[in-house]
Each structure stands twice: as C-alpha cells, then as structure tokens.
Design a protein around this motif. Structure first.
Motif, mmCIF file in Angstrom:
data_model
loop_
_atom_site.group_PDB
_atom_site.id
_atom_site.type_symbol
_atom_site.label_atom_id
_atom_site.label_comp_id
_atom_site.label_asym_id
_atom_site.label_seq_id
_atom_site.Cartn_x
_atom_site.Cartn_y
_atom_site.Cartn_z
ATOM 1 N N UNK A 77 -32.893 10.335 -15.030
ATOM 2 C CA UNK A 77 -31.767 9.661 -14.405
ATOM 3 C C UNK A 77 -30.959 10.688 -13.623
ATOM 4 N N UNK A 78 -30.738 10.430 -12.334
ATOM 5 C CA UNK A 78 -30.110 11.422 -11.458
ATOM 6 C C UNK A 78 -28.677 11.768 -11.879
ATOM 7 N N UNK A 79 -27.843 10.765 -12.074
ATOM 8 C CA UNK A 79 -26.448 11.019 -12.417
ATOM 9 C C UNK A 79 -26.334 11.617 -13.809
ATOM 10 N N UNK A 80 -27.089 11.063 -14.753
ATOM 11 C CA UNK A 80 -27.042 11.582 -16.129
ATOM 12 C C UNK A 80 -27.539 13.015 -16.181
ATOM 13 N N UNK A 81 -28.534 13.372 -15.361
ATOM 14 C CA UNK A 81 -29.024 14.755 -15.326
ATOM 15 C C UNK A 81 -27.944 15.699 -14.821
ATOM 16 N N UNK A 82 -27.237 15.286 -13.781
ATOM 17 C CA UNK A 82 -26.147 16.116 -13.264
ATOM 18 C C UNK A 82 -25.033 16.297 -14.278
ATOM 19 N N UNK A 83 -24.659 15.203 -14.938
ATOM 20 C CA UNK A 83 -23.604 15.296 -15.954
ATOM 21 C C UNK A 83 -24.061 16.110 -17.155
ATOM 22 N N UNK A 84 -25.311 15.914 -17.569
ATOM 23 C CA UNK A 84 -25.844 16.670 -18.704
ATOM 24 C C UNK A 84 -25.871 18.156 -18.416
ATOM 25 N N UNK A 85 -26.352 18.517 -17.233
ATOM 26 C CA UNK A 85 -26.405 19.922 -16.843
ATOM 27 C C UNK A 85 -25.001 20.519 -16.783
ATOM 28 N N UNK A 86 -24.070 19.781 -16.171
ATOM 29 C CA UNK A 86 -22.691 20.254 -16.086
ATOM 30 C C UNK A 86 -22.058 20.435 -17.452
ATOM 31 N N UNK A 87 -22.329 19.505 -18.356
ATOM 32 C CA UNK A 87 -21.790 19.587 -19.719
ATOM 33 C C UNK A 87 -22.333 20.812 -20.445
ATOM 34 N N UNK A 88 -23.640 21.049 -20.314
ATOM 35 C CA UNK A 88 -24.234 22.218 -20.967
ATOM 36 C C UNK A 88 -23.699 23.520 -20.367
ATOM 37 N N UNK A 89 -23.470 23.544 -19.058
ATOM 38 C CA UNK A 89 -22.885 24.735 -18.420
ATOM 39 C C UNK A 89 -21.473 24.987 -18.938
ATOM 40 N N UNK A 90 -20.696 23.921 -19.058
ATOM 41 C CA UNK A 90 -19.335 24.044 -19.566
ATOM 42 C C UNK A 90 -19.342 24.558 -21.005
ATOM 43 N N UNK A 91 -20.244 24.025 -21.822
ATOM 44 C CA UNK A 91 -20.344 24.460 -23.209
ATOM 45 C C UNK A 91 -20.773 25.923 -23.271
ATOM 46 N N UNK A 92 -21.711 26.314 -22.411
ATOM 47 C CA UNK A 92 -22.161 27.707 -22.362
ATOM 48 C C UNK A 92 -20.999 28.629 -21.978
ATOM 49 N N UNK A 93 -20.226 28.224 -20.973
ATOM 50 C CA UNK A 93 -19.060 29.017 -20.562
ATOM 51 C C UNK A 93 -18.086 29.171 -21.717
ATOM 52 N N UNK A 94 -17.862 28.096 -22.451
ATOM 53 C CA UNK A 94 -16.975 28.123 -23.612
ATOM 54 C C UNK A 94 -17.478 29.126 -24.648
ATOM 55 N N UNK A 95 -18.777 29.084 -24.947
ATOM 56 C CA UNK A 95 -19.346 30.003 -25.949
ATOM 57 C C UNK A 95 -19.234 31.462 -25.503
ATOM 58 N N UNK A 96 -19.524 31.730 -24.249
ATOM 59 C CA UNK A 96 -19.424 33.107 -23.731
ATOM 60 C C UNK A 96 -17.983 33.585 -23.799
ATOM 61 N N UNK A 97 -17.065 32.732 -23.371
ATOM 62 C CA UNK A 97 -15.651 33.101 -23.396
ATOM 63 C C UNK A 97 -15.183 33.374 -24.823
ATOM 64 N N UNK A 98 -15.563 32.518 -25.753
ATOM 65 C CA UNK A 98 -15.171 32.714 -27.150
ATOM 66 C C UNK A 98 -15.749 34.012 -27.701
ATOM 67 N N UNK A 99 -16.976 34.326 -27.334
ATOM 68 C CA UNK A 99 -17.619 35.555 -27.794
ATOM 69 C C UNK A 99 -16.842 36.769 -27.300
ATOM 70 N N UNK A 100 -16.511 36.779 -26.010
ATOM 71 C CA UNK A 100 -15.782 37.916 -25.447
ATOM 72 C C UNK A 100 -14.346 37.988 -25.965
ATOM 73 N N UNK A 101 -13.707 36.840 -26.183
ATOM 74 C CA UNK A 101 -12.357 36.854 -26.740
ATOM 75 C C UNK A 101 -12.361 37.427 -28.150
ATOM 76 N N UNK A 102 -13.359 37.043 -28.942
ATOM 77 C CA UNK A 102 -13.461 37.528 -30.326
ATOM 78 C C UNK A 102 -13.750 39.024 -30.370
ATOM 79 N N UNK A 103 -14.395 39.550 -29.326
ATOM 80 C CA UNK A 103 -14.690 40.988 -29.270
ATOM 81 C C UNK A 103 -13.566 41.765 -28.591
ATOM 82 N N UNK A 104 -12.530 41.050 -28.138
ATOM 83 C CA UNK A 104 -11.389 41.697 -27.491
ATOM 84 C C UNK A 104 -11.687 42.237 -26.100
ATOM 85 N N UNK A 105 -12.707 41.669 -25.430
ATOM 86 C CA UNK A 105 -13.084 42.164 -24.106
ATOM 87 C C UNK A 105 -12.471 41.358 -22.966
ATOM 88 N N UNK A 106 -11.768 40.276 -23.274
ATOM 89 C CA UNK A 106 -11.104 39.517 -22.200
ATOM 90 C C UNK A 106 -9.611 39.639 -22.314
#
Length: 106
Positions: A77-106
């Motif tokens: 599904x075209x729209x669902x694929x775009x939303x799914x990909x965007x959601x996973x990117x957002x979640x990935x960004x959240x995880x990376x940010x949390x990792x760096x915040x916890x390490x005191x690098x941001x």
C-alpha cells in the motif's frame, strides 16, 4: 514513542520492505463488508459524490488532485508504506537521540 505502536507498524511490514495489511485483517474486513453490502453501496455512492465535489473545489483553488491509497506490486500500500517508513525513521531518531543523551554527548 510507544513500543506497542512500533510492534504494530512492524507487523504491517512485508519482507520486501513495504507495508500492507496482513491477510487475516483483510479477510476480517471482507467478511464485514459482505455483511453490510447494501449499506456499503449507498455509503460509497454518497462518498464518491462528496469526493467529486471536494476535488472540483480543490482544483478550482489549487489546480491539483488529492492523492489516495494505491495498491502497488506484491500487495503493498503506497500511503501506508510512506507512513510506516516515516514512523520507523522517527522511532530510530528517538532511539539515537536517547542513546546520545544518556551518554552525555548531546
């Protein structure tokens, strides 16, 4: 960011990487639609008329068409694929940010 949401989005993802509804969900929807076939026909007629009116007004003001969900190759599904990909990117960004915040690098 909720873990349950990510699990749900990942369940929609197919091995090819795109997103779709699973077969069980589709079968359940088909059963419900067949039970209410007459109501669906009337609703679809009303919705098509409403969409035509919205598109007519939208084109008069903006000169472009509204996009709708489309089934691509392999049942994706075209729209669902775009939303799914965007959601996973957002979640990935959240995880990376949390990792760096916890390490005191941001």
């Amino acid at each position: 960011m909720q873990r349950e949401w990510m699990k749900m989005v990942l369940k929609w993802q197919k091995p090819t990487g795109c997103f779709s509804l699973d077969n069980q969900a589709l079968l359940s929807m088909e059963k419900q639609l067949s039970e209410y076939q007459n109501q669906e026909r009337k609703l679809m007629t009303d919705l098509k008329w409403e969409v035509a009116m919205i598109e007519k007004q939208h084109q008069q003001h903006h000169g472009r068409k509204l996009l709708r969900e489309q089934v691509m190759n392999d049942g994706c599904l075209s729209h669902k694929s775009g939303l799914g990909f965007g959601t996973l990117c957002l979640f990935n960004r959240f995880l990376v940010r949390q990792t760096y915040l916890n390490q005191g690098k941001l």
